[in-house]
Enzyme design. Sequence first.
Site, PDB file in Angstrom:
ATOM      1  N   GLU A   7       5.791  26.545  -8.815  1.00 33.34           N
ATOM      2  CA  GLU A   7       6.573  27.347  -7.868  1.00 33.34           C
ATOM      3  C   GLU A   7       7.612  28.156  -8.650  1.00 33.34           C
ATOM      4  O   GLU A   7       8.514  27.583  -9.258  1.00 33.34           O
ATOM      5  CB  GLU A   7       7.274  26.426  -6.864  1.00 33.34           C
ATOM      6  CG  GLU A   7       7.991  27.183  -5.775  1.00 33.34           C
ATOM      7  CD  GLU A   7       8.787  26.281  -4.845  1.00 33.34           C
ATOM      8  OE1 GLU A   7       9.468  25.370  -5.332  1.00 33.34           O
ATOM      9  OE2 GLU A   7       8.722  26.508  -3.622  1.00 33.34           O
TER      10      GLU A   7
ATOM     11  N   GLU B 147      11.188  18.593   3.350  1.00 33.79           N
ATOM     12  CA  GLU B 147      10.557  19.917   3.309  1.00 33.79           C
ATOM     13  C   GLU B 147      10.714  20.424   1.888  1.00 33.79           C
ATOM     14  O   GLU B 147      11.831  20.762   1.469  1.00 33.79           O
ATOM     15  CB  GLU B 147      11.220  20.865   4.303  1.00 33.79           C
ATOM     16  CG  GLU B 147      10.856  20.484   5.724  1.00 33.79           C
ATOM     17  CD  GLU B 147      11.465  21.382   6.778  1.00 33.79           C
ATOM     18  OE1 GLU B 147      11.441  21.004   7.951  1.00 33.79           O
ATOM     19  OE2 GLU B 147      11.978  22.452   6.414  1.00 33.79           O
TER      20      GLU B 147
ATOM     21  N   CYS C 114      10.262  29.200   0.782  1.00 30.54           N
ATOM     22  CA  CYS C 114       9.298  28.108   0.582  1.00 30.54           C
ATOM     23  C   CYS C 114       7.908  28.500   1.062  1.00 30.54           C
ATOM     24  O   CYS C 114       6.908  28.056   0.507  1.00 30.54           O
ATOM     25  CB  CYS C 114       9.778  26.858   1.287  1.00 30.54           C
ATOM     26  SG  CYS C 114      10.053  27.113   3.033  1.00 30.54           S
TER      27      CYS C 114
ATOM     28  N   LYS D 285      25.446  18.091   3.490  1.00 32.09           N
ATOM     29  CA  LYS D 285      25.775  18.417   2.090  1.00 32.09           C
ATOM     30  C   LYS D 285      25.000  19.679   1.743  1.00 32.09           C
ATOM     31  O   LYS D 285      23.807  19.634   1.467  1.00 32.09           O
ATOM     32  CB  LYS D 285      25.348  17.252   1.193  1.00 32.09           C
ATOM     33  CG  LYS D 285      26.150  17.092  -0.087  1.00 32.09           C
ATOM     34  CD  LYS D 285      26.099  18.260  -1.051  1.00 32.09           C
ATOM     35  CE  LYS D 285      24.830  18.311  -1.853  1.00 32.09           C
ATOM     36  NZ  LYS D 285      24.723  19.578  -2.644  1.00 32.09           N
TER      37      LYS D 285
HETATM   38  P1  NAD Z   1      17.138  21.390  -4.980  1.00 30.22           P
HETATM   39  O1  NAD Z   1      16.189  20.276  -4.714  1.00 30.22           O
HETATM   40  O2  NAD Z   1      17.590  21.627  -6.374  1.00 30.22           O
HETATM   41  O3  NAD Z   1      18.483  21.177  -4.155  1.00 30.22           O
HETATM   42  C1  NAD Z   1      18.458  21.040  -2.740  1.00 30.22           C
HETATM   43  C2  NAD Z   1      19.661  20.203  -2.328  1.00 30.22           C
HETATM   44  O4  NAD Z   1      19.499  18.892  -2.839  1.00 30.22           O
HETATM   45  C3  NAD Z   1      20.996  20.711  -2.861  1.00 30.22           C
HETATM   46  O5  NAD Z   1      21.959  20.574  -1.837  1.00 30.22           O
HETATM   47  C4  NAD Z   1      21.287  19.773  -4.003  1.00 30.22           C
HETATM   48  O6  NAD Z   1      22.650  19.609  -4.272  1.00 30.22           O
HETATM   49  C5  NAD Z   1      20.689  18.476  -3.479  1.00 30.22           C
HETATM   50  N1  NAD Z   1      20.344  17.486  -4.499  1.00 30.22           N
HETATM   51  C6  NAD Z   1      19.942  17.696  -5.782  1.00 30.22           C
HETATM   52  N2  NAD Z   1      19.737  16.519  -6.409  1.00 30.22           N
HETATM   53  C7  NAD Z   1      19.985  15.538  -5.496  1.00 30.22           C
HETATM   54  C8  NAD Z   1      19.933  14.126  -5.537  1.00 30.22           C
HETATM   55  N3  NAD Z   1      19.590  13.457  -6.634  1.00 30.22           N
HETATM   56  N4  NAD Z   1      20.243  13.444  -4.418  1.00 30.22           N
HETATM   57  C9  NAD Z   1      20.585  14.086  -3.283  1.00 30.22           C
HETATM   58  N5  NAD Z   1      20.669  15.427  -3.183  1.00 30.22           N
HETATM   59  C10 NAD Z   1      20.370  16.144  -4.286  1.00 30.22           C
HETATM   60  O7  NAD Z   1      16.487  22.679  -4.332  1.00 30.22           O
HETATM   61  P2  NAD Z   1      17.025  24.177  -4.418  1.00 30.22           P
HETATM   62  O8  NAD Z   1      16.776  24.662  -5.803  1.00 30.22           O
HETATM   63  O9  NAD Z   1      18.396  24.232  -3.839  1.00 30.22           O
HETATM   64  O10 NAD Z   1      16.057  24.932  -3.381  1.00 30.22           O
HETATM   65  C11 NAD Z   1      14.840  25.484  -3.724  1.00 30.22           C
HETATM   66  C12 NAD Z   1      13.708  24.563  -3.309  1.00 30.22           C
HETATM   67  O11 NAD Z   1      13.749  24.315  -1.907  1.00 30.22           O
HETATM   68  C13 NAD Z   1      12.325  25.169  -3.564  1.00 30.22           C
HETATM   69  O12 NAD Z   1      11.487  24.209  -4.142  1.00 30.22           O
HETATM   70  C14 NAD Z   1      11.835  25.517  -2.162  1.00 30.22           C
HETATM   71  O13 NAD Z   1      10.440  25.569  -2.021  1.00 30.22           O
HETATM   72  C15 NAD Z   1      12.446  24.432  -1.362  1.00 30.22           C
HETATM   73  N6  NAD Z   1      12.478  24.806   0.053  1.00 30.22           N
HETATM   74  C16 NAD Z   1      11.574  24.225   0.896  1.00 30.22           C
HETATM   75  C17 NAD Z   1      11.544  24.582   2.239  1.00 30.22           C
HETATM   76  C18 NAD Z   1      10.520  23.981   3.171  1.00 30.22           C
HETATM   77  O14 NAD Z   1      10.670  24.152   4.373  1.00 30.22           O
HETATM   78  N7  NAD Z   1       9.494  23.304   2.688  1.00 30.22           N
HETATM   79  C19 NAD Z   1      12.458  25.527   2.719  1.00 30.22           C
HETATM   80  C20 NAD Z   1      13.357  26.107   1.829  1.00 30.22           C
HETATM   81  C21 NAD Z   1      13.365  25.725   0.494  1.00 30.22           C
END
Ligand code: NAD
Length: 522
Positions: free
Chosen positions: A403, A272, A306, A197
Site C-alpha cells: 500500500e 479497518e 483506504c 485518540k
Molecule cells: P497508523 O496505523 O499509523 O495510525 C492510525 C492510528 O493508530 C493513529 O492514531 C496512531 O497514533 C495510532 N497508533 C499507532 N500505533 C499504535 C499502537 N501501538 N497502539 C494504539 N494506537 C496506535 O495509520 P495511519 O498512517 O495514520 O493511516 C493510514 C492507514 O490507515 C492506511 O493503511 C490506510 O489504508 C488505513 N485506513 C483504512 C481505512 C479503512 O476503512 N479500511 C480508512 C482510512 C485509512
Amino acid sequence: MTQTQSPPQAHDNHEQARQLRERTHARGIRHFIGGAWVDSLSGETFETHTPTDNSVIASVASGDAGDIDRAARAAFDAFQTWREVGGAERRRVLHRVADLIEARAQEIALLESLDTGQAIRFMKSAAARGAENFRFFADRAPSASDGQSLPAPGFLNYTLRQPIGPVGVITPWNTPFMLSTWKIAPALAAGCTVVHKPAEWSPVTATLLAEIMDEAGLPGGVHNLVHGFGETAGRALTEHPLIKAVAFVGETTTGSHIMRQGADTLKRVHFELGGKNPVVVFEDADLEKALDAVVFMIYSLNGERCTSSSRVLIQEGIYDEFTARIAERARNIRVGDPLDPATEIGPLVHPRHFEKVMGYFDRAREEGATIAAGGGRVGGEGNYVSPTLFTEARNDMRISQEEIFGPVLTAIPFTDEADALALANDVQYGLAGYLWTNDLTRAHRFSHGLEAGMIWVNSENVRHLPTPFGGVKNSGIGRDGGDYSFDFYMETKNIAISLGTHKTARLGVGQAPVVSKEVAEG
Ligand code: NAD
C-alpha cells in the site's frame, strides 16, 4: 506545480484559514476530558505542521497513560447516565451535533485542509459527510436496542441489545474529521461513551468535533478526546481495563499491535485497515466511464484513501491505449495549493510519508516498471508529489503488492477473466474491488470470486450508509454501517421466558434418570 494568480475564492480561503490558524496557534490543542479542556498531566506537548511548507500550526498536548486513565474513568462515570437517557434524547442531541457541523462546515474544511494537505474541494464534502453520519445514526438511536422474537416450544425467547460500555476510537490522519464521525456517531447513538485518540499528524479538527458535541449538549464525560502518539496514548487506551472495545482505523501492522495489546483485557476489536484495491477493466466495458472512475479513485484525496483503486488490471487488447489515456489525465491534474478550489491534489500529510511515497518511484525503476507519468516531487517546498502511473508492471512487484497511500497507480495487463481474478486476489489485502464490464453474468461471477469486503460494478466508491463497510484478509475485521455498527458497539442479550409448560428434570428424588435434550445440551 500548477499555480497561477490566486482566484478570488482561493484568496478568501487563505484569509479565513490564516485567521483560523492564528486562533488555533494561540489556543493550542488540548485534551477534552470529563467536559473540560485540559493539558497533559506531564505538561508534554508536540507540534502539528501544515504540509504545504511544514511550518508549525500549533502545539498539541501529548497524552500518556495518566491522561488516558483520566479519560477512561470519565467515560466510565458518564456511561450509566448516557445509556439511560433513552434513544429519543440521544437522537435529539446527535441531530444537534449534525446541525452544528453543517454550520461550521467551512471552518472544518479549511482547518482539515491546512492540517492534512487535502484539497479543499474534497474537504467540504467530507465535512458534510460528517454531518450525514451523525444524522443517519441519530435516527437509528431509538431502535438500536431492538431485538428479535425467537419463540420455542414452551418458551418465549427475545433478544435485545445493550451498549457495551466505554469504547476507544483510534483514527488515522488521511480524512480525520469524517472518519472520526463514522466511528463516534454510532457509538454514541448506541449509548456508549467514547475516548477518542486522533492521529498525531492531523489532530486539529478533533478539537472542533469535541467543541461541537459539547455545545450540542452532550453531557461531560460522554465524549473524551486525548491527543498523543500511538505507542503511548494509543497503546494505553487499548490496554485500559475500563475500555470495553476498540474501534481502530489505520495500518494493518498497527492492527496487529492493538490486538496483542488488547489481549489481556479481552478487548472487542473492530479493524479497518489497509488496502491494495484492484480495479479490473475488461475490453467490453464503457471505457469512457471507466477512465473517469479509475482516475478519480486513485488521484482524489491525494491517493491517501483506504479504498483507492491503486492497482488497475487492464485486459491486454486495450492495455496500451487505456494506460496512455490515464497517463494523459495524470499529467493534467492540478497539483498545488490545497486551499485553492481548483486544486485536485495537495501535498502529502507529512515529510515521512512523502519520503515513503517517493521511495516507490526508485523501487519502480529498480523493479523494471515504466514510469509513464509523474514519478517525482513537485515544487521546492512542501510535500508535493506528481500524480504517477507505473506501467509494464507485474503483480509480484512491490509496487503492486504494498500500500503506497499516495497518488500512485500501478497498471498490470491480464489475458482473460481467470487471469484477472487470480491477479486481483493475489495480494494480502481485501478491502474493496472495482469491476468494469458490460457482461452481466461475468459481473456476478467475478464479484463472487473477488476477495474483498466491498465491490463496485461499473462504479467508483459510492457509499450508501446502511450497507456494510469493511475488509477481508489483512484489510480488517468487522463491518461498519447501518446495523452492523450497532452489532459492534452493543451486546446482544437473549431472554428466555418459560410459558410454564416445559418439564424440568428432577434430581434427588430417587427416580431413574430422564435427561431432557435441552439439559443434555447445557
Ligand atoms: P497508523 O496505523 O499509523 O495510525 C492510525 C492510528 O493508530 C493513529 O492514531 C496512531 O497514533 C495510532 N497508533 C499507532 N500505533 C499504535 C499502537 N501501538 N497502539 C494504539 N494506537 C496506535 O495509520 P495511519 O498512517 O495514520 O493511516 C493510514 C492507514 O490507515 C492506511 O493503511 C490506510 O489504508 C488505513 N485506513 C483504512 C481505512 C479503512 O476503512 N479500511 C480508512 C482510512 C485509512
